[in-house]
Design a protein around this motif. Structure first.
Motif, PDB file in Angstrom:
ATOM      1  N   ALA A 120      -3.805   0.952  23.897  1.00 15.37           N
ATOM      2  CA  ALA A 120      -2.684   0.481  23.900  1.00 15.37           C
ATOM      3  C   ALA A 120      -1.917   0.208  22.731  1.00 15.37           C
ATOM      4  O   ALA A 120      -2.395   0.313  21.424  1.00 15.37           O
ATOM      5  CB  ALA A 120      -2.874  -0.990  24.743  1.00 15.37           C
ATOM      6  N   VAL A 121      -0.512  -0.235  22.907  1.00 18.04           N
ATOM      7  CA  VAL A 121       0.271  -0.557  21.837  1.00 18.04           C
ATOM      8  C   VAL A 121       0.766  -1.822  22.231  1.00 18.04           C
ATOM      9  O   VAL A 121       1.055  -2.205  23.258  1.00 18.04           O
ATOM     10  CB  VAL A 121       1.256   0.302  21.296  1.00 18.04           C
ATOM     11  N   GLN A 122       0.868  -2.874  21.054  1.00 21.13           N
ATOM     12  CA  GLN A 122       1.338  -4.171  21.278  1.00 21.13           C
ATOM     13  C   GLN A 122       2.652  -4.348  20.456  1.00 21.13           C
ATOM     14  O   GLN A 122       2.886  -3.818  19.354  1.00 21.13           O
ATOM     15  CB  GLN A 122       0.475  -5.214  20.987  1.00 21.13           C
ATOM     16  N   LEU A 123       3.819  -4.811  21.124  1.00 20.79           N
ATOM     17  CA  LEU A 123       5.132  -4.816  20.862  1.00 20.79           C
ATOM     18  C   LEU A 123       5.595  -6.138  20.642  1.00 20.79           C
ATOM     19  O   LEU A 123       6.661  -6.298  20.129  1.00 20.79           O
ATOM     20  CB  LEU A 123       6.006  -3.951  21.985  1.00 20.79           C
ATOM     21  N   GLY A 124       4.788  -7.222  20.843  1.00 18.01           N
ATOM     22  CA  GLY A 124       5.096  -8.576  20.344  1.00 18.01           C
ATOM     23  C   GLY A 124       4.319  -9.508  21.112  1.00 18.01           C
ATOM     24  O   GLY A 124       3.724  -8.953  22.190  1.00 18.01           O
ATOM     25  N   ALA A 125       4.548 -10.676  20.724  1.00 19.77           N
ATOM     26  CA  ALA A 125       3.821 -11.884  21.532  1.00 19.77           C
ATOM     27  C   ALA A 125       4.926 -12.964  21.571  1.00 19.77           C
ATOM     28  O   ALA A 125       5.421 -13.296  20.727  1.00 19.77           O
ATOM     29  CB  ALA A 125       2.521 -12.384  21.027  1.00 19.77           C
ATOM     30  N   ARG A 128       2.638  -5.511  26.174  1.00 21.75           N
ATOM     31  CA  ARG A 128       1.725  -4.220  25.694  1.00 21.75           C
ATOM     32  C   ARG A 128       2.037  -2.797  26.844  1.00 21.75           C
ATOM     33  O   ARG A 128       2.184  -3.335  27.825  1.00 21.75           O
ATOM     34  CB  ARG A 128       0.184  -4.312  25.819  1.00 21.75           C
ATOM     35  N   LEU A 129       1.907  -1.704  25.996  1.00 24.90           N
ATOM     36  CA  LEU A 129       1.835  -0.573  27.144  1.00 24.90           C
ATOM     37  C   LEU A 129       0.465  -0.135  26.948  1.00 24.90           C
ATOM     38  O   LEU A 129      -0.167   0.340  25.621  1.00 24.90           O
ATOM     39  CB  LEU A 129       2.785   0.619  26.515  1.00 24.90           C
ATOM     40  N   PHE A 168       8.127   3.774  17.558  1.00 27.75           N
ATOM     41  CA  PHE A 168       8.714   2.126  17.808  1.00 27.75           C
ATOM     42  C   PHE A 168       9.212   1.632  16.027  1.00 27.75           C
ATOM     43  O   PHE A 168      10.061   1.120  16.248  1.00 27.75           O
ATOM     44  CB  PHE A 168       7.629   1.391  18.437  1.00 27.75           C
ATOM     45  N   LYS A 169       8.117   2.009  15.339  1.00 28.10           N
ATOM     46  CA  LYS A 169       8.529   1.362  13.871  1.00 28.10           C
ATOM     47  C   LYS A 169       9.674   2.143  13.351  1.00 28.10           C
ATOM     48  O   LYS A 169      10.337   1.309  12.793  1.00 28.10           O
ATOM     49  CB  LYS A 169       7.257   1.507  13.070  1.00 28.10           C
ATOM     50  N   ARG A 170      10.030   3.138  13.601  1.00 34.29           N
ATOM     51  CA  ARG A 170      11.177   3.969  13.088  1.00 34.29           C
ATOM     52  C   ARG A 170      12.256   3.312  13.563  1.00 34.29           C
ATOM     53  O   ARG A 170      13.403   3.309  13.323  1.00 34.29           O
ATOM     54  CB  ARG A 170      11.077   5.491  13.408  1.00 34.29           C
ATOM     55  N   GLU A 171      12.170   2.986  15.069  1.00 30.57           N
ATOM     56  CA  GLU A 171      13.349   2.312  15.512  1.00 30.57           C
ATOM     57  C   GLU A 171      13.556   0.704  15.430  1.00 30.57           C
ATOM     58  O   GLU A 171      13.935  -0.010  16.143  1.00 30.57           O
ATOM     59  CB  GLU A 171      13.228   2.515  17.120  1.00 30.57           C
ATOM     60  N   LYS A 172      12.623   0.328  14.423  1.00 33.02           N
ATOM     61  CA  LYS A 172      12.857  -1.289  13.879  1.00 33.02           C
ATOM     62  C   LYS A 172      12.070  -2.074  14.934  1.00 33.02           C
ATOM     63  O   LYS A 172      12.535  -3.347  15.136  1.00 33.02           O
ATOM     64  CB  LYS A 172      14.170  -1.594  13.748  1.00 33.02           C
ATOM     65  N   LEU A 173      11.091  -1.548  15.722  1.00 30.28           N
ATOM     66  CA  LEU A 173      10.261  -2.463  16.630  1.00 30.28           C
ATOM     67  C   LEU A 173       8.937  -2.675  16.102  1.00 30.28           C
ATOM     68  O   LEU A 173       8.292  -1.996  15.460  1.00 30.28           O
ATOM     69  CB  LEU A 173      10.191  -2.008  17.762  1.00 30.28           C
ATOM     70  N   SER A 174       8.604  -3.872  16.133  1.00 31.63           N
ATOM     71  CA  SER A 174       7.355  -4.469  15.656  1.00 31.63           C
ATOM     72  C   SER A 174       6.244  -3.746  16.560  1.00 31.63           C
ATOM     73  O   SER A 174       6.483  -3.703  17.934  1.00 31.63           O
ATOM     74  CB  SER A 174       7.103  -5.945  15.817  1.00 31.63           C
ATOM     75  N   CYS A 175       5.231  -3.071  16.314  1.00 30.66           N
ATOM     76  CA  CYS A 175       4.274  -2.404  17.077  1.00 30.66           C
ATOM     77  C   CYS A 175       3.023  -2.484  16.316  1.00 30.66           C
ATOM     78  O   CYS A 175       2.842  -2.284  14.868  1.00 30.66           O
ATOM     79  CB  CYS A 175       4.807  -1.029  17.302  1.00 30.66           C
ATOM     80  N   SER A 176       1.687  -2.640  17.117  1.00 35.78           N
ATOM     81  CA  SER A 176       0.484  -2.390  16.693  1.00 35.78           C
ATOM     82  C   SER A 176      -0.355  -1.697  17.465  1.00 35.78           C
ATOM     83  O   SER A 176      -0.292  -1.946  18.802  1.00 35.78           O
ATOM     84  CB  SER A 176       0.074  -3.844  16.313  1.00 35.78           C
ATOM     85  N   VAL A 177      -1.381  -0.911  17.141  1.00 35.29           N
ATOM     86  CA  VAL A 177      -2.234  -0.085  17.925  1.00 35.29           C
ATOM     87  C   VAL A 177      -3.314  -1.077  18.189  1.00 35.29           C
ATOM     88  O   VAL A 177      -4.155  -1.672  17.413  1.00 35.29           O
ATOM     89  CB  VAL A 177      -2.730   1.019  17.143  1.00 35.29           C
ATOM     90  N   VAL A 178      -3.591  -1.069  19.582  1.00 30.84           N
ATOM     91  CA  VAL A 178      -4.920  -2.008  20.089  1.00 30.84           C
ATOM     92  C   VAL A 178      -6.027  -0.910  20.525  1.00 30.84           C
ATOM     93  O   VAL A 178      -5.868  -0.151  21.482  1.00 30.84           O
ATOM     94  CB  VAL A 178      -4.462  -2.818  21.372  1.00 30.84           C
ATOM     95  N   SER A 179      -7.391  -1.044  19.941  1.00 31.16           N
ATOM     96  CA  SER A 179      -8.147  -0.127  20.343  1.00 31.16           C
ATOM     97  C   SER A 179      -8.998  -0.734  21.437  1.00 31.16           C
ATOM     98  O   SER A 179      -8.772  -2.135  21.852  1.00 31.16           O
ATOM     99  CB  SER A 179      -9.216  -0.093  19.253  1.00 31.16           C
ATOM    100  N   PRO A 180      -9.792  -0.117  22.321  1.00 31.66           N
ATOM    101  CA  PRO A 180     -10.358  -0.368  23.346  1.00 31.66           C
ATOM    102  C   PRO A 180     -11.525  -1.638  23.324  1.00 31.66           C
ATOM    103  O   PRO A 180     -11.570  -2.474  24.103  1.00 31.66           O
ATOM    104  CB  PRO A 180     -11.380   0.779  23.827  1.00 31.66           C
ATOM    105  N   ASP A 181     -12.150  -1.808  22.088  1.00 32.05           N
ATOM    106  CA  ASP A 181     -12.856  -2.767  21.809  1.00 32.05           C
ATOM    107  C   ASP A 181     -12.033  -3.932  21.019  1.00 32.05           C
ATOM    108  O   ASP A 181     -12.907  -4.907  20.411  1.00 32.05           O
ATOM    109  CB  ASP A 181     -13.982  -2.469  21.089  1.00 32.05           C
ATOM    110  N   ALA A 182     -10.865  -4.102  20.800  1.00 30.16           N
ATOM    111  CA  ALA A 182     -10.125  -5.178  20.114  1.00 30.16           C
ATOM    112  C   ALA A 182     -10.482  -6.427  20.816  1.00 30.16           C
ATOM    113  O   ALA A 182     -10.346  -6.765  22.040  1.00 30.16           O
ATOM    114  CB  ALA A 182      -8.569  -4.703  19.964  1.00 30.16           C
TER     115      ALA A 182
END
Length: 399
Positions: free
Chosen positions: A325-330, A369-370, A385-399
């Motif tokens: 998944a990708v997380q775009l913020g909280a 999240r997506l 997403f980061k190139r578009e100035k959006l905060s983003c982090s990759v979420v692994s299956p076991d995160a």
């Protein structure tokens, strides 16, 4: 500058009252979700109700609707109107459905079997509508057929307006009716029911995992369907069999995937304890009263189920089979997370949007999240997403 002395007494009173109402409304915390909570648990063999909470209250079924679309498809397979290897053509209307989707294009074809699997696992709206159109001609005609058939199998309170469960104010059902549908699928289409236990579906070199996590989490669960739209919260119909006894559970209105799944586990555990006690009353509703307000973090700290849970199989494959998944913020408000997901969902149409509540100490945060991505797709999406100035982090299956 004008002072309050310029306002007549009544006008001043009305003005102050309106201001008070606006301030009070702004201070009211947002609900955990827009939909209400309902639940029911049945003995699948006898139909005896083991638990009920607002089971006859009209709710939005979301993608539980696909259970009825699949019932109609199984009807058509039984009487020869469809064949599993038959190829159906995707209309522009079907291809244009909002995600969740597998990315079908107008004029493309797929087999009935693949359309069924896409609906079961990915909950793909494009494939589901294509399947409905193959049966009913148009989606609206098919929805009318769905409603008539629903009445015939005992779903007296349900009205369908589309094949997929995407938002429609006229599309309503109840927990009791969805349990009736699940029981009818088991009874009338037992030869096709196994589709609901399909763990994953491969399409165009992509692998989509089944959204029903209880297939891995709970011993005996072999189906059947999840659902989510903003107006309903997180819904689930699950069926489990142990020691020759089968129960069907329905939950509407979970605050998150985790909270919904954990609540279903509690209900199934208690149902299996009570199923052989024919003198036991219907399970009390006391434990349901606060469910609509629990966050996923609170749900995960609840006491574990008494029965043995099945450990997810093939965990080593998770990085490549669509669990990333990708997380775009909280955010402090669920509406803020939903607004962001609405803005970006078109940029990643194959992903499943998810607002997940998590306890962050003194406050509850809502993560945007997506989900349902491969590792490569998640990493590529985050870079974009980061190139578009959006905060983003990759979420692994076991995160």
């Amino acid at each position: 500058m004008y002072g309050f002395s310029r306002f007549p007494g009544r006008t001043l009173f009305a003005f102050v009252t309106i201001c008070f109402i606006l301030v009070a409304a702004a201070l009211i915390p947002a609900p955990a979700h827009a939909g209400g909570y309902s639940a029911i648990v049945l003995d699948a063999d006898t139909g005896r109700v083991l638990h009920a909470h607002e089971a006859d209250t009209l709710r939005y079924p979301a993608s539980l609707t696909k259970m009825m679309t699949l019932y109609m498809a199984f009807d058509a397979l039984k009487d020869g109107r469809l064949k599993l290897d038959q190829r159906i053509t995707v209309s522009a209307h079907a291809a244009g459905q909002a995600p969740s989707a597998i990315g079908l294009r107008p004029g493309q074809t797929l087999t009935v079997r693949d359309a069924i699997l896409a609906a079961v696992t990915k909950s793909a709206n494009d494939a589901t509508v294509a399947l409905g159109e193959a049966i009913g001609g148009t989606e609206s005609q098919f929805a009318a057929m769905m409603t008539r058939r629903a009445r015939e199998i005992g779903m007296s309170s349900t009205t369908f307006r589309n094949a997929s469960g995407l938002p429609n104010k006229g599309q309503k059902s109840t927990a009791r009716d969805m349990a009736t549908l699940a029981r009818a699928l088991l009874k009338n289409h037992s030869s096709h029911y196994a589709y609901f236990s399909t763990p994953e579906f491969e399409w165009n070199d992509r692998v989509f995992n089944n959204h029903n996590h209880l297939l891995k989490r709970y011993e005996g669960v072999d189906g059947i369907k999840t659902g989510y739209i903003r107006a309903s919260g997180f819904n689930l119909v699950a069926s489990a069999k142990r020691d020759g006894r089968r129960v069907i559970g329905v939950v509407f209105g979970g605050t998150s995937v985790t909270a919904r799944d954990n609540r279903m586990i509690e209900l199934l555990d208690t149902a299996f304890e009570k199923i052989d006690d024919t003198n036991a009353p219907v399970m009390a509703e006391k434990s349901d009263r606060h469910f609509a307000l629990i966050s996923s973090a609170e749900a995960t700290t609840a006491k574990p189920p008494k029965q043995k849970q099945v450990k997810p199989a093939a965990e080593a494959k998770a990085g490549n089979n669509g669990e990333w998944a990708v997380q775009l913020g909280a955010f402090k408000q669920a509406a803020s997370a939903e607004k962001l997901l609405d803005r970006v969902r078109g940029k990643l149409p194959a992903a499943e949007p998810l607002v997940d509540a998590v306890d962050a100490g003194k406050v509850t945060l809502y993560r945007a999240r997506l989900t349902g991505l491969s590792q490569a797709d998640a990493q590529s999406a985050c870079q974009r997403f980061k190139r578009e100035k959006l905060s983003c982090s990759v979420v692994s299956p076991d995160a």
